[in-house]
Design a protein around this motif. Structure first.
Motif, PDB file in Angstrom:
ATOM      1  N   GLY A   1      -9.864  19.470  19.089  1.00 25.42           N
ATOM      2  CA  GLY A   1     -10.177  18.480  18.084  1.00 25.42           C
ATOM      3  C   GLY A   1     -11.367  18.407  17.370  1.00 25.42           C
ATOM      4  N   PRO A   2     -11.666  17.317  16.702  1.00 27.11           N
ATOM      5  CA  PRO A   2     -12.864  17.525  15.955  1.00 27.11           C
ATOM      6  C   PRO A   2     -13.908  17.302  16.592  1.00 27.11           C
ATOM      7  N   ARG A   3     -15.131  18.030  16.092  1.00 25.37           N
ATOM      8  CA  ARG A   3     -16.377  18.062  17.011  1.00 25.37           C
ATOM      9  C   ARG A   3     -16.875  16.396  17.026  1.00 25.37           C
TER      10      ARG A   3
ATOM     11  N   ALA B   1       0.839  -1.344   0.139  1.00 29.11           N
ATOM     12  CA  ALA B   1      -0.103   0.008   0.041  1.00 29.11           C
ATOM     13  C   ALA B   1       0.928   1.182  -0.161  1.00 29.11           C
ATOM     14  N   LYS B   2       0.606   1.982  -0.770  1.00 34.64           N
ATOM     15  CA  LYS B   2       1.247   3.364  -0.962  1.00 34.64           C
ATOM     16  C   LYS B   2       0.461   4.427  -0.108  1.00 34.64           C
ATOM     17  N   SER B   3       1.470   5.255   0.509  1.00 32.44           N
ATOM     18  CA  SER B   3       0.950   6.118   1.464  1.00 32.44           C
ATOM     19  C   SER B   3       0.436   7.322   0.889  1.00 32.44           C
ATOM     20  N   ARG B   4      -0.715   7.944   1.156  1.00 29.26           N
ATOM     21  CA  ARG B   4      -1.313   8.953   0.344  1.00 29.26           C
ATOM     22  C   ARG B   4      -1.515  10.141   1.505  1.00 29.26           C
ATOM     23  N   ILE B   5      -0.794  11.240   1.014  1.00 30.68           N
ATOM     24  CA  ILE B   5      -0.866  12.603   1.721  1.00 30.68           C
ATOM     25  C   ILE B   5      -2.153  13.548   1.540  1.00 30.68           C
ATOM     26  N   GLN B   6      -2.423  13.662   3.039  1.00 34.16           N
ATOM     27  CA  GLN B   6      -3.823  14.860   2.998  1.00 34.16           C
ATOM     28  C   GLN B   6      -3.439  15.678   3.838  1.00 34.16           C
ATOM     29  N   PHE B   7      -4.365  16.791   4.146  1.00 36.61           N
ATOM     30  CA  PHE B   7      -4.179  17.985   4.917  1.00 36.61           C
ATOM     31  C   PHE B   7      -5.618  18.085   5.510  1.00 36.61           C
ATOM     32  N   ILE B   8      -5.372  17.932   6.906  1.00 36.22           N
ATOM     33  CA  ILE B   8      -6.558  17.948   7.785  1.00 36.22           C
ATOM     34  C   ILE B   8      -6.709  18.960   8.718  1.00 36.22           C
TER      35      ILE B   8
ATOM     36  N   ALA C   1       0.745  12.340  14.047  1.00 35.68           N
ATOM     37  CA  ALA C   1       1.492  12.634  15.195  1.00 35.68           C
ATOM     38  C   ALA C   1       0.383  12.840  16.201  1.00 35.68           C
ATOM     39  N   PRO C   2       0.469  12.529  17.212  1.00 36.52           N
ATOM     40  CA  PRO C   2      -0.454  12.379  18.416  1.00 36.52           C
ATOM     41  C   PRO C   2      -0.848  13.919  18.315  1.00 36.52           C
ATOM     42  N   GLY C   3      -2.180  14.002  18.999  1.00 33.31           N
ATOM     43  CA  GLY C   3      -2.770  15.304  18.995  1.00 33.31           C
ATOM     44  C   GLY C   3      -3.567  15.768  17.824  1.00 33.31           C
ATOM     45  N   THR C   4      -3.262  15.201  16.621  1.00 34.05           N
ATOM     46  CA  THR C   4      -3.776  15.443  15.471  1.00 34.05           C
ATOM     47  C   THR C   4      -5.412  14.912  15.377  1.00 34.05           C
TER      48      THR C   4
END
Length: 465
Positions: free
Chosen positions: A227-229, A2-9, A188-191
């Motif tokens: 963090g997310p709702r 599996a290839k790692s896919r980059i996202q921006f959250i 990373a932790p906290g994301t």
């Protein structure tokens, strides 16, 4: 592979973006997009979706039937049990948020010690403090002799493997959810991804084993849980631990509870030996009243099922500025502007050349519109220099037409006021049938102008008698 896919959250709302931008399109926050990698490639795209398995039929039932109360674990701390609806529910997840240093860890340490004394197995996992720091707090709280099991760990898989040994924990405390990380997510932790995945794993554990899980969450500068709702939607209950740094009391406020009422509060007082329960918060908020000072009115409010009496203070002074100031602490500033506009338009009371300062005593925060009448009385009292009666309470909603509208729970508000020694009340007309001695000495204005005329027409400052 599996290839790692980059996202921006977005770390504020959780929206996923395909490329980085300075501003999130969903929530409008700046500099909140963080790069996170996800397992992509084979089997992850829409074109390579796995074949869906055949679903299985589930049993359907009706709305009628036997109702069983949720099994609860009462901590013995009355104010905490009130906020949770009667205690921690087995198999549920609870999220507690609050400012740093407000007392979240102190409250949970006291709750853990109280439950451990009753024979329950309690596991306290800290991702921010070492075991030695927790022991120091326990010694200060006189809880070091309780059989609470401690651990300093941040990996979710290690935590679940640890508590799987021995008897099932009755209560699992995670302090805090932002420090945890799981092997499932690569960020990373906290994301957002880690917080969501870690919370999901712990909630799944609570539902499958019957343990009550309490998660501690950080809050943003706006006072919302970081963090997310979606995390708040995943858990069964959300509590906010509130308080001002300059005041010694703390309020545990319920904003979501699937197993009990919402908008409940528990009141605590911070001391050198931890948090102490305040069974009668009205005495706390009215403890330092000045009976002869103008601009002070006592508001009979409701917090969930509990009536609370609090003093509202107003100061109207001549303004040296071209644009007068409007400062509010503990209330909605937009609602103050509305009350001022109604007083000017329908009652002939002018504030255009005056500075207006409004404060809720004790650092308490009022959210219900029933405080309109008390605010208006305090403003008129300060402007005229006439003190309101010391034994009078006020509550009622003001409409833009100047009418005073009824509010709910009038009888409970009056009972609380009578219990604390108040002898009269100003409340809306049409509040229903009222019983008690204070109800017979009440003034029920149909419009705000009636109350203004009563206050301003009292030569000796006994408006509302």
């Amino acid at each position: 592979m599996a290839k790692s896919r980059i996202q921006f959250i977005c770390q504020s709302c959780g929206t996923v973006h395909s490329r980085w931008a300075g501003k999130c399109d969903a929530c409008g926050e700046w500099n909140t997009l963080v790069e996170e990698g996800t397992a992509g490639g084979i089997g992850s795209g829409p074109a390579t979706l796995r074949k869906a398995r055949k679903g299985r039929a589930v049993a359907l039932t009706t709305l009628s039937g036997e109702i069983e109360d949720a099994p609860r674990i009462a901590s013995g701390i009355g104010e905490l049990d009130r906020a949770t609806g009667g205690g921690f529910v087995r198999g549920s997840a609870l999220l507690i948020g609050g400012d740093p240093g407000i007392g979240k860890s102190t409250l949970l340490t006291q709750a853990a010690a109280a439950l451990a004394r009753q024979g329950h197995r309690v596991v306290y996992v800290s991702g921010e403090e070492a075991v030695a720091q927790i022991r120091l707090r326990a010694q200060r709280l006189e809880a070091a002799d309780t059989p609470v099991e401690l651990a300093a760990e941040t990996n979710v898989e290690d935590i679940l493997a640890t508590i799987a040994d021995g008897r099932r924990p009755d209560l699992l405390i995670i302090d805090s959810i932002q420090t945890l990380w799981t092997d499932v997510a690569e960020s990373a932790p906290g994301t957002v991804t880690q917080v969501r995945a870690s919370a999901q794993a712990l909630i799944r554990h609570a539902k499958s084993t019957g343990s009550a899980v309490v998660l501690v969450g950080h809050v943003t500068k706006d006072g919302q849980i970081a963090g997310p709702r979606v995390v708040e939607h995943m858990v069964d209950g959300v509590l906010y631990f509130e308080g001002e740094g300059g005041h010694h009391y703390r309020i545990l406020r319920t904003v979501k509870n699937r197993f009990g009422p919402t908008d409940e509060i528990g009141v605590f007082e911070m001391s050198d030996r931890g948090l102490r329960e305040v069974p009668n918060p009205s005495e706390l908020f009215l403890g330092e009243r000045s009976a002869q000072a103008p601009g002070a009115a006592v508001f009979a409010g409701m917090e969930g099922t509990r009536p609370v009496l609090v003093e509202i203070q107003a100061l109207v002074a001549a303004s040296p500025l071209g644009t007068p100031r409007r400062a509010v602490v503990g209330w909605d500033s937009s609602r103050l502007s509305m009350v001022l506009a109604v007083l000017e338009a329908h009652c002939g009371v002018r504030f255009a050349t005056n500075d207006v300062y409004l404060n809720v005593a004790g650092g308490y925060r009022i959210a219900e519109p029933a405080a309109d009448l008390a605010v208006a009385a305090a403003l008129v009292s300060s402007l005229t220099g006439l003190a309101l009666p010391a034994d009078c309470v006020y509550f009622g909603e003001i409409s833009l037409s100047g009418a005073v509208r009824p509010v709910a729970h009038a009888q409970q508000r009056l009972k609380e006021a009578e219990k604390l020694g108040f002898g009269q009340a100003v409340l809306p007309a049409g509040s229903g049938e009222l019983a008690g001695g204070i109800a017979t000495r009440s003034f029920q204005p149909g419009a705000l102008a009636d109350l203004v005329a009563r206050i301003a027409g009292s030569k000796r400052g006994h408006g509302g008698e």
